[in-house]
Design a protein around this motif. Structure first.
Motif, PDB file in Angstrom:
ATOM      1  N   GLY A   2     -19.010 -44.637 -20.490  1.00 12.05           N
ATOM      2  CA  GLY A   2     -18.572 -44.977 -21.655  1.00 12.05           C
ATOM      3  C   GLY A   2     -19.421 -44.673 -22.762  1.00 12.05           C
ATOM      4  N   VAL A   3     -19.901 -43.491 -22.762  1.00 13.86           N
ATOM      5  CA  VAL A   3     -20.684 -42.993 -23.808  1.00 13.86           C
ATOM      6  C   VAL A   3     -20.316 -41.474 -24.270  1.00 13.86           C
ATOM      7  CG1 VAL A   3     -22.527 -44.664 -23.274  1.00 13.86           C
ATOM      8  CG2 VAL A   3     -22.695 -42.467 -22.346  1.00 13.86           C
ATOM      9  N   SER A   4     -20.753 -40.917 -25.332  1.00 12.25           N
ATOM     10  CA  SER A   4     -20.799 -39.761 -25.591  1.00 12.25           C
ATOM     11  C   SER A   4     -22.170 -39.125 -25.542  1.00 12.25           C
ATOM     12  CB  SER A   4     -20.225 -39.510 -27.045  1.00 12.25           C
ATOM     13  OG  SER A   4     -18.729 -39.673 -27.079  1.00 12.25           O
ATOM     14  N   LEU A   5     -22.417 -38.092 -24.957  1.00  9.21           N
ATOM     15  CA  LEU A   5     -23.847 -37.371 -24.818  1.00  9.21           C
ATOM     16  C   LEU A   5     -24.231 -36.076 -25.322  1.00  9.21           C
ATOM     17  CD1 LEU A   5     -24.073 -38.443 -20.897  1.00  9.21           C
ATOM     18  CD2 LEU A   5     -24.929 -39.686 -22.776  1.00  9.21           C
ATOM     19  N   SER A   6     -25.223 -35.816 -25.279  1.00  9.99           N
ATOM     20  CA  SER A   6     -25.678 -34.524 -25.632  1.00  9.99           C
ATOM     21  C   SER A   6     -27.152 -34.294 -25.029  1.00  9.99           C
ATOM     22  CB  SER A   6     -25.863 -34.196 -27.345  1.00  9.99           C
ATOM     23  OG  SER A   6     -26.099 -32.923 -27.448  1.00  9.99           O
ATOM     24  N   THR A   7     -27.605 -33.168 -24.608  1.00 10.65           N
ATOM     25  CA  THR A   7     -28.697 -32.979 -23.842  1.00 10.65           C
ATOM     26  C   THR A   7     -29.959 -32.790 -24.948  1.00 10.65           C
ATOM     27  OG1 THR A   7     -27.586 -31.646 -22.061  1.00 10.65           O
ATOM     28  CG2 THR A   7     -30.037 -31.124 -22.488  1.00 10.65           C
ATOM     29  N   VAL A   8     -31.057 -33.453 -24.347  1.00  8.93           N
ATOM     30  CA  VAL A   8     -32.350 -33.344 -25.050  1.00  8.93           C
ATOM     31  C   VAL A   8     -33.089 -32.513 -24.305  1.00  8.93           C
ATOM     32  CG1 VAL A   8     -34.219 -34.584 -25.733  1.00  8.93           C
ATOM     33  CG2 VAL A   8     -32.197 -36.013 -25.718  1.00  8.93           C
ATOM     34  N   ASN A   9     -33.561 -31.376 -24.886  1.00  3.51           N
ATOM     35  CA  ASN A   9     -34.528 -30.533 -24.274  1.00  3.51           C
ATOM     36  C   ASN A   9     -35.915 -30.516 -25.047  1.00  3.51           C
ATOM     37  OD1 ASN A   9     -34.117 -28.934 -26.530  1.00  3.51           O
ATOM     38  ND2 ASN A   9     -32.626 -27.599 -25.791  1.00  3.51           N
ATOM     39  N   GLU A  10     -36.907 -29.775 -24.624  1.00  2.09           N
ATOM     40  CA  GLU A  10     -38.208 -29.576 -25.274  1.00  2.09           C
ATOM     41  C   GLU A  10     -38.256 -29.225 -26.829  1.00  2.09           C
ATOM     42  OE1 GLU A  10     -42.551 -27.812 -24.505  1.00  2.09           O
ATOM     43  OE2 GLU A  10     -40.905 -27.504 -23.065  1.00  2.09           O
ATOM     44  N   GLN A  11     -37.349 -28.364 -27.095  1.00  3.60           N
ATOM     45  CA  GLN A  11     -37.253 -27.846 -28.507  1.00  3.60           C
ATOM     46  C   GLN A  11     -36.471 -29.064 -29.431  1.00  3.60           C
ATOM     47  OE1 GLN A  11     -34.510 -24.256 -28.730  1.00  3.60           O
ATOM     48  NE2 GLN A  11     -34.951 -24.036 -30.869  1.00  3.60           N
ATOM     49  N   ILE A  12     -35.511 -29.508 -29.070  1.00  2.00           N
ATOM     50  CA  ILE A  12     -34.775 -30.569 -29.547  1.00  2.00           C
ATOM     51  C   ILE A  12     -35.938 -31.813 -29.895  1.00  2.00           C
ATOM     52  CG2 ILE A  12     -33.188 -32.409 -29.664  1.00  2.00           C
ATOM     53  CD1 ILE A  12     -32.081 -29.816 -30.633  1.00  2.00           C
TER      54      ILE A  12
END
Length: 493
Positions: free
Chosen positions: A366-376
């Motif tokens: 029940g969520v919207s997601l985006s990837t977290v990486n080292e650069q972000i």
């Protein structure tokens, strides 16, 4: 996964210590945030590879391949994964192979039919193959038992265009239909319900199936594109031999298996091998309709799988169905010893829902997601450099009730470290609606563990399949904050 961009609440920019408020998780995955990389950094690049019938045959009916050699597909620098329906032109659709490793079983139980269903799925037999330890004798016994339940699928369209060879539309003249692709299927009931892959029937306008040498017209009963599964119904069929359903939850690496289907249109072909691995997972995107295919807990085998085997059977030493043949990883597009099948427990559960007239459902956080990486993480001062950033939380969802908030970063799911939104989506798809899961989040630099009861994506399935493929990065989400909506960012789960 649904792309919730324009509908979710705006995501605030990062605050001093990199903390956030909270977003939503995906129902069906979109295109990986960083194309060409898997959720866990796997190196091979997968392909949808489907070959047109014309490459091997000159007539709509099945015939032996011509003696004239077929021009081989061009090799690339790395192995690829192929969808194998025997449709389209050649090799295409390079997509990132997602990371391997998820739970050992797609769902509990053996995939038997619901007690309230009017259609009984699978054979009522419970017998084991009575054969010696000699491989040839075992193979003969298993083939004799399982082959009557394996189907050749012919797909017809008004014109062969694109990789999948789908036709000009519903208004086309039936007399102009030509055979555009070949695949396989497995009989689930005496009255003609057949399970196959979605990519086998995708774009088809008419279908014929050959069962024990007899040809039937067939219709698509329903599909689940996100699982790459479909159900056909052979018209006016009676007294067919349904496959005996096995259990994919207790497979042992190294155990004997057989693949059955129609490689290159060669009906009733078998090949033997072993279970090479379990729990192989990846996300792929169709280049024809934008749908996202989520493959969780695939069975890996070295038993030969080639173009035309898609939708066919993977059976165990007792001749019981344990998987639906679906993908290969290969440099050439043909068999190279690495093939994959959808576990039967999951596949038959989806097929049963379709047969019962239901919309196939999947677990949803029940969520919207985006990837977290080292650069972000470095750019926005986040407290962690990997995970799934929550961009929106659906009201009334399991995530909302558990206390997940926009801005949280999910770092673990049921004890598994989460390195990307893709990986989290695969973990969720391995479970069922109403299952409970432990979710570890990082909020304002502090770690918390929450228990979440997963919901169902039934209400969002139709919308999900219409969403555009691909999901934006966390950087895009934050950059667009304060503007008119989000653009097209976020996976929904």
């Amino acid at each position: 996964m649904d792309n919730t961009n324009g509908n979710g609440a705006p995501v605030p920019p990062p605050q001093g210590n990199g903390g956030y408020t909270a977003p939503n998780q995906p129902t069906q995955p979109g295109q990986p945030t960083q194309p060409g990389q898997s959720a866990q950094g796997a190196q091979p690049l997968p392909h949808h590879a489907q070959h047109s019938q014309q490459g091997y045959y000159q007539q709509p009916a099945y015939q032996a391949p011509s003696a004239q050699p077929v021009e081989p597909a061009k090799k690339s620098t790395g192995p690829k994964t192929f969808l194998l329906a025997f449709a389209g032109a050649a090799l295409a659709c390079i997509i990132a192979l997602s990371g391997f490793g998820i739970y050992n079983a797609m769902s509990g139980g053996s995939g038997s039919s619901d007690s309230g269903s009017s259609t009984v799925i699978g054979s009522s037999g419970n017998g084991s193959i009575d054969a010696t330890d000699d491989d040839a004798t075992l193979a003969e016994a298993v083939a004799q038992k399982a082959l009557p339940s394996v189907v050749a699928v012919d797909v017809y369209t008004s014109q062969s265009s694109g990789m999948y060879g789908y036709g000009a539309g519903s208004g086309s003249d039936a007399s102009s239909l030509t055979q555009s692709s070949l695949g396989s299927g497995v009989v689930l009931s005496e009255d003609g319900y057949i399970i196959t892959n979605y990519h086998v029937v995708e774009g088809g306008e008419a279908f014929k199936v050959t069962i024990e040498g007899e040809e039937y017209d067939a219709e698509v009963v329903g599909t689940d594109p996100s699982s790459d599964l479909a159900v056909l119904k052979a018209q006016n069929a009676t007294g067919l031999t349904p496959i005996e359903i096995g259990d994919s939850s207790d497979l042992i690496i190294g155990e004997w298996v057989m693949t059955l289907g129609s490689p290159f249109g060669l009906e009733q072909s078998v090949a033997t091998g072993i279970v090479s691995a379990t729990s192989r997972s990846q996300i792929m995107n169709s280049q024809t309709d934008g749908s996202t295919m989520i493959y969780a807990n695939l069975i890996q085998t070295d038993a030969a799988i080639n173009p035309g085997n898609s939708g066919g059977a993977l059976v165990d030493a007792d001749g019981k169905l344990i998987g639906i043949n679906t993908l290969i990883t290969s440099y050439s597009g043909n068999y190279s010893g690495v093939g994959f099948a959808i576990p039967v427990n999951y596949a038959v559960n989806i097929a049963q829902q379709i047969i019962d007239g239901k919309t196939p459902t999947h677990a949803q956080l029940g969520v919207s997601l985006s990837t977290v990486n080292e650069q972000i993480a470095k750019r926005y001062g986040l407290a962690v450099n990997q995970g799934a950033y929550v961009a929106n939380v659906s009201e009334g969802s399991g995530a909302a009730e558990a206390g997940i908030e926009v801005g949280d970063i999910i770092t673990k799911f049921n004890g598994t470290t989460i390195t990307s939104a893709d990986e989290l989506m695969l973990q969720i798809r391995a479970l069922n609606p109403d299952d409970k899961a432990e979710v570890e989040i990082n909020r304002n630099g502090q770690t918390e563990t929450l228990e979440v009861t997963l919901g169902s994506d039934e209400s969002t399935q139709a919308a999900t399949q219409q969403q555009s493929q691909g999901a934006g990065s966390l950087e895009d989400l934050l950059r667009n904050y304060g503007g008119n909506g989000y653009g097209s960012d976020g996976y929904t789960s």
